[in-house]
Design an enzyme around this catalytic site. Sequence first.
Site: not given
Ligand code: PGA
Length: 250
Positions: A9, A11, A96, A98, A168, A174, A214
């Site tokens: 992803n 983003k 997701h 976000e 997640e 993140g 992460s």
């Molecule tokens: P991250 O993001 O690996 O940077 O924690 C994962 C995601 O949001 O799909």
Amino acid sequence: MRRKIIAGNWKMNKDHREGAILAKEIADGFAASRSSCEVVLFPPFTTLPAVMEAIRGSAVRAGAQDIYCEDEGAFTGEISGRMIRALGCTHVLVGHSERRHVIGEGGELLARKLRASLRNGLKPVFCVGELLEDREAARAFEVVTAQVRECCEGLEAEEFSRVVLAYEPVWAIGTGKTATTRDASDMHGIIRMLVKELFGTAAAERVPILYGGSVKPESAPDLLGDAEIDGLLVGGASLKSKSFLDIIPR
Ligand code: PGA
């Protein structure tokens, strides 16, 4: 055995020029690795055409990070599943964290987006996950199962057979904090039990459940070694070909 899926992803990172380079490096590295995994990239909308061109002829697949719940019409600024499908995309992220927590999308809208992706022949990767406060209050299982139930209840079994789920935990995205393999595995087991209740044993055995939050090359092997974890949804570590390729098992 369910085939492992490794998804990146991106983003809101990588314009179409940068994205084309990254996707080509990943496609070449993946081909050379002879891995039997499924690899899917989720670039930003404007980067998608360049990525589709870069991965053409390879086994790498790509999809959008979001779609709107309608297929066309007066919805300024939105992109439909039909448009994404027309690019040759196979997948789409729905729900997701976000989108849920930064943009403010709720369960009802997400359920409509899930149906829009299925209607347009896209495989939704439907994301669920609890906030830190939910985990601390021992409500994680309740919150996550409610998210799955809200969006998947009422789907036909055939429709659900095209859904991929991704767990997640919001506090792990993140932040550098990965859920332990045990925590992720327990949650995946609970989700699978719910799928069994809603769609039956065969559906529960079939549905891929990815973990995200992460994930790094160092943590991936342990997570992927767990029978409940069918793949990984990778954010930060998917932005460099080396770290992403290092996550993909041979
Ligand atoms: P991250 O993001 O690996 O940077 O924690 C994962 C995601 O949001 O799909």
